[in-house]
Design a protein around this motif. Structure first.
Motif, PDB file in Angstrom:
ATOM      1  N   GLN A  63      27.570 150.291  40.529  1.00 15.21           N
ATOM      2  CA  GLN A  63      27.285 150.714  40.877  1.00 15.21           C
ATOM      3  C   GLN A  63      25.064 150.897  41.175  1.00 15.21           C
ATOM      4  N   SER A  64      25.476 149.342  41.101  1.00 12.82           N
ATOM      5  CA  SER A  64      23.631 149.165  41.276  1.00 12.82           C
ATOM      6  C   SER A  64      23.342 147.880  40.874  1.00 12.82           C
ATOM      7  N   PHE A  65      22.786 146.827  40.552  1.00 12.99           N
ATOM      8  CA  PHE A  65      22.737 145.191  40.744  1.00 12.99           C
ATOM      9  C   PHE A  65      23.778 144.361  41.048  1.00 12.99           C
ATOM     10  N   ASN A  66      24.717 144.842  40.356  1.00 12.35           N
ATOM     11  CA  ASN A  66      25.692 143.566  40.764  1.00 12.35           C
ATOM     12  C   ASN A  66      26.259 144.289  42.434  1.00 12.35           C
ATOM     13  N   ASP A  67      27.070 145.364  42.482  1.00 13.72           N
ATOM     14  CA  ASP A  67      27.803 146.082  44.097  1.00 13.72           C
ATOM     15  C   ASP A  67      26.678 145.751  45.262  1.00 13.72           C
ATOM     16  N   SER A  68      25.128 145.494  45.027  1.00 14.91           N
ATOM     17  CA  SER A  68      24.146 145.589  46.125  1.00 14.91           C
ATOM     18  C   SER A  68      24.747 143.742  46.107  1.00 14.91           C
ATOM     19  N   ALA A  69      24.853 143.177  45.223  1.00 16.53           N
ATOM     20  CA  ALA A  69      25.315 141.583  45.730  1.00 16.53           C
ATOM     21  C   ALA A  69      26.797 141.193  46.078  1.00 16.53           C
ATOM     22  N   ALA A  71      27.601 143.769  48.218  1.00 15.45           N
ATOM     23  CA  ALA A  71      27.517 144.665  49.596  1.00 15.45           C
ATOM     24  C   ALA A  71      27.242 143.137  50.583  1.00 15.45           C
ATOM     25  N   GLY A  72      26.501 142.163  50.216  1.00 12.37           N
ATOM     26  CA  GLY A  72      26.391 141.265  50.581  1.00 12.37           C
ATOM     27  C   GLY A  72      27.624 140.465  50.885  1.00 12.37           C
ATOM     28  N   LEU A  73      28.023 140.092  50.140  1.00 10.70           N
ATOM     29  CA  LEU A  73      29.704 139.209  50.448  1.00 10.70           C
ATOM     30  C   LEU A  73      30.488 140.185  51.225  1.00 10.70           C
ATOM     31  N   ASP A  74      30.008 141.014  51.317  1.00  9.56           N
ATOM     32  CA  ASP A  74      31.023 142.354  51.945  1.00  9.56           C
ATOM     33  C   ASP A  74      30.388 142.385  53.324  1.00  9.56           C
ATOM     34  N   LYS A  75      29.856 142.587  53.752  1.00  5.04           N
ATOM     35  CA  LYS A  75      29.144 141.865  54.528  1.00  5.04           C
ATOM     36  C   LYS A  75      29.192 140.580  55.763  1.00  5.04           C
ATOM     37  N   ALA A  76      29.458 139.564  54.413  1.00  6.39           N
ATOM     38  CA  ALA A  76      29.587 138.236  55.128  1.00  6.39           C
ATOM     39  C   ALA A  76      31.053 138.502  55.554  1.00  6.39           C
ATOM     40  N   LYS A  77      31.240 139.111  54.876  1.00  4.79           N
ATOM     41  CA  LYS A  77      33.414 138.472  54.807  1.00  4.79           C
ATOM     42  C   LYS A  77      34.037 139.283  56.550  1.00  4.79           C
ATOM     43  N   THR A  78      32.955 140.417  56.269  1.00  2.82           N
ATOM     44  CA  THR A  78      33.009 140.873  58.363  1.00  2.82           C
ATOM     45  C   THR A  78      32.507 139.514  58.856  1.00  2.82           C
ATOM     46  N   GLU A  79      30.904 139.789  58.973  1.00  2.20           N
ATOM     47  CA  GLU A  79      30.095 139.097  60.236  1.00  2.20           C
ATOM     48  C   GLU A  79      30.599 137.796  59.961  1.00  2.20           C
ATOM     49  N   LEU A  80      30.454 136.746  58.987  1.00  2.00           N
ATOM     50  CA  LEU A  80      30.691 135.240  58.994  1.00  2.00           C
ATOM     51  C   LEU A  80      32.065 134.659  59.813  1.00  2.00           C
ATOM     52  N   GLY A  81      33.411 135.200  59.009  1.00  2.00           N
ATOM     53  CA  GLY A  81      34.384 134.913  59.541  1.00  2.00           C
ATOM     54  C   GLY A  81      35.115 133.922  58.086  1.00  2.00           C
ATOM     55  N   SER A 287      15.680 155.618  44.354  1.00  2.00           N
ATOM     56  CA  SER A 287      15.947 154.535  43.338  1.00  2.00           C
ATOM     57  C   SER A 287      14.654 153.148  43.975  1.00  2.00           C
ATOM     58  N   MET A 288      14.520 152.530  43.419  1.00  2.00           N
ATOM     59  CA  MET A 288      14.033 151.205  43.735  1.00  2.00           C
ATOM     60  C   MET A 288      14.823 150.065  44.418  1.00  2.00           C
ATOM     61  N   LEU A 289      14.923 150.186  45.267  1.00  2.00           N
ATOM     62  CA  LEU A 289      15.889 149.043  46.518  1.00  2.00           C
ATOM     63  C   LEU A 289      15.112 147.639  45.745  1.00  2.00           C
ATOM     64  N   LYS A 290      15.778 146.955  45.264  1.00  2.00           N
ATOM     65  CA  LYS A 290      15.926 145.792  45.163  1.00  2.00           C
ATOM     66  C   LYS A 290      16.813 144.810  46.026  1.00  2.00           C
ATOM     67  N   LYS A 291      16.989 144.323  47.147  1.00  2.00           N
ATOM     68  CA  LYS A 291      17.949 144.197  48.110  1.00  2.00           C
ATOM     69  C   LYS A 291      18.787 142.769  47.732  1.00  2.00           C
ATOM     70  N   VAL A 292      19.376 142.428  46.736  1.00  2.00           N
ATOM     71  CA  VAL A 292      20.145 141.242  46.825  1.00  2.00           C
ATOM     72  C   VAL A 292      20.785 141.868  47.706  1.00  2.00           C
ATOM     73  N   ASP A 293      21.653 142.996  48.131  1.00  2.00           N
ATOM     74  CA  ASP A 293      22.768 142.354  49.790  1.00  2.00           C
ATOM     75  C   ASP A 293      22.276 141.457  50.432  1.00  2.00           C
ATOM     76  N   VAL A 294      20.728 142.042  51.227  1.00  2.00           N
ATOM     77  CA  VAL A 294      20.186 140.648  52.210  1.00  2.00           C
ATOM     78  C   VAL A 294      20.145 139.322  51.730  1.00  2.00           C
ATOM     79  N   ALA A 295      19.786 139.096  50.515  1.00  2.00           N
ATOM     80  CA  ALA A 295      19.235 137.827  49.876  1.00  2.00           C
ATOM     81  C   ALA A 295      20.824 137.053  49.955  1.00  2.00           C
ATOM     82  N   LEU A 300      24.662 133.454  52.268  1.00  2.00           N
ATOM     83  CA  LEU A 300      25.465 132.514  53.321  1.00  2.00           C
ATOM     84  C   LEU A 300      24.995 132.497  55.028  1.00  2.00           C
ATOM     85  N   LYS A 301      24.486 133.063  55.474  1.00  3.13           N
ATOM     86  CA  LYS A 301      24.733 133.000  56.677  1.00  3.13           C
ATOM     87  C   LYS A 301      23.250 131.329  56.957  1.00  3.13           C
ATOM     88  N   SER A 302      22.930 131.384  55.664  1.00  3.86           N
ATOM     89  CA  SER A 302      22.066 129.725  56.175  1.00  3.86           C
ATOM     90  C   SER A 302      23.086 128.857  55.959  1.00  3.86           C
TER      91      SER A 302
END
Length: 357
Positions: A63-69, A71-81, A287-295, A300-302
């Motif tokens: 529900q915190s640090f790892n879940d943020s990571a 979320a970034g992986l899940d977004k990449a699954k959807t958008e980067l094939g 909450s202090m948002l640390k956007k590990v999902d964005v990183a 992965l996008k790069s």
């Protein structure tokens, strides 16, 4: 995003058996990151790539640090094939050798790129990346693991923590707040330093309680809700009415203590008023948002664009890499003041300390 707990245990057991076998055979908002150092790689495009992700203690579902990571992986699954992903978890009290074997398992299995979530992977990433020079590695929260094929994804946690520290002081009716850190490390000290600076910027005489749940090399403080609850309960009993945690999965215990004390809590990394248990969300004022999902997604996008760079990329307040959340409306009445502080940090008028004195 939370996994079924039975499935999680089964996955962990499977990963453990695979690691033993390997040994026997012998991370709607857009962020612009700071310019990373290092030369561009010639990695193949990520369309169809196999991505490996090694979690910190607590794994997906914290529900915190790892879940943020995640979320970034899940977004990449959807958008980067991505063709395939593999997620492995760390265990409480495990050795660096276990982390190395986890990374080797992914590398020898053809996963490229590989992302390590958390500074505890520093030594293992540096060692394993050197063994697999053709594989791209990224590590979150560590600048020490360097190499031509290593990208370091870093954050200005102290800047985001300043904002929630200011929020705590503005909301505190007792002029008394608290900070619970998971493990006493330089990284978590950044959270404490920023929080204290923000609180004191609002009220110079505010009382700040501080507690750490474990000391290195023991990292269980990131996954011990009972210990988090005890620490926070002590702060509420001592007179604090707002407690901020930077303790990963232990934060749920802080929220339980806040609810029992009829106090307020501040989450970390993810917007925890959305991710915490439903009966606890109401005590989370921000909450202090640390956007590990964005990183993670950016990395992965790069990779997909053949533009992975080695070295450090810092996600700060100016780039949108850290921030504070407004879910639940509990900081709506102080948002103007918080945004004033935010602009002063971005402009350089306010410099936030990244360590306690």
């Amino acid at each position: 995003m939370l996994q079924n707990r039975f499935g999680k245990l089964a996955a962990t057991a499977l990963a453990g058996s695979m690691l033993m076998g390997a040994a026997a055979c012998g991370g709607s908002e857009e962020s612009t990151s700071a310019q990373p150092s290092g030369a561009a790689s010639s990695a193949p495009a990520a369309s169809g790539a196999k991505v490996g992700l090694a979690y910190d203690i607590g794994g997906r579902g914290d529900q915190s640090f790892n879940d943020s990571a995640a979320a970034g992986l899940d977004k990449a699954k959807t958008e980067l094939g991505l063709a395939e992903t593999k997620e492995l978890e760390a265990g409480n009290g495990e050795t660096e050798a276990a982390k190395e074997e986890r990374l080797r398992l992914l590398a020898s299995g053809g996963y490229n790129p590989i992302i390590a979530v958390g500074f505890a992977y520093s030594g293992p990433v540096k060692k394993v990346a050197a063994e697999f020079p053709d594989i791209k590695f990224a590590i979150v929260d560590d600048a020490a693991a360097t190499g031509p094929n290593v990208s370091n994804l870093l954050f200005a946690e102290h800047e985001g923590s300043f904002l929630v520290g200011a929020a705590a002081a503005l909301k505190s009716k007792k002029n008394h707040v608290g900070f619970v850190g998971g493990v006493r490390t330089p990284l978590i000290n950044k959270f404490e330093a920023g929080f204290a600076a923000g609180a004191k910027a609002v009220k110079s005489d505010i009382k700040i309680e501080t507690a750490y749940l474990s000391e290195p090399p023991e990292f269980s403080g990131f996954n011990d809700p009972a210990k988090g609850k005890t620490a926070a309960q002590g702060m509420f009993d001592a007179g604090a009415d707002v407690v901020y945690h930077a303790a990963g999965g232990s934060g749920s215990g802080v929220f339980e203590a806040a609810k029992a004390a009829k106090g307020l809590a501040i989450g970390v990394d993810s917007d925890q008023a959305k991710t915490a248990a439903a009966d606890l969300q109401g005590v989370i004022m921000t909450s202090m948002l640390k956007k590990v999902d964005v990183a993670v997604y950016d990395f992965l996008k790069s990779f997909a664009g053949n533009s992975v760079k080695s070295g450090s990329t810092v996600y700060d307040l100016k780039s949108g890499g850290v921030d504070y959340s407004t879910t639940g409306g509990q900081v709506d009445d102080i948002k103007t003041k918080l945004d004033e502080y935010k602009q002063k940090i971005i402009s350089g008028e306010v410099t936030v300390p990244d360590k306690t004195s």
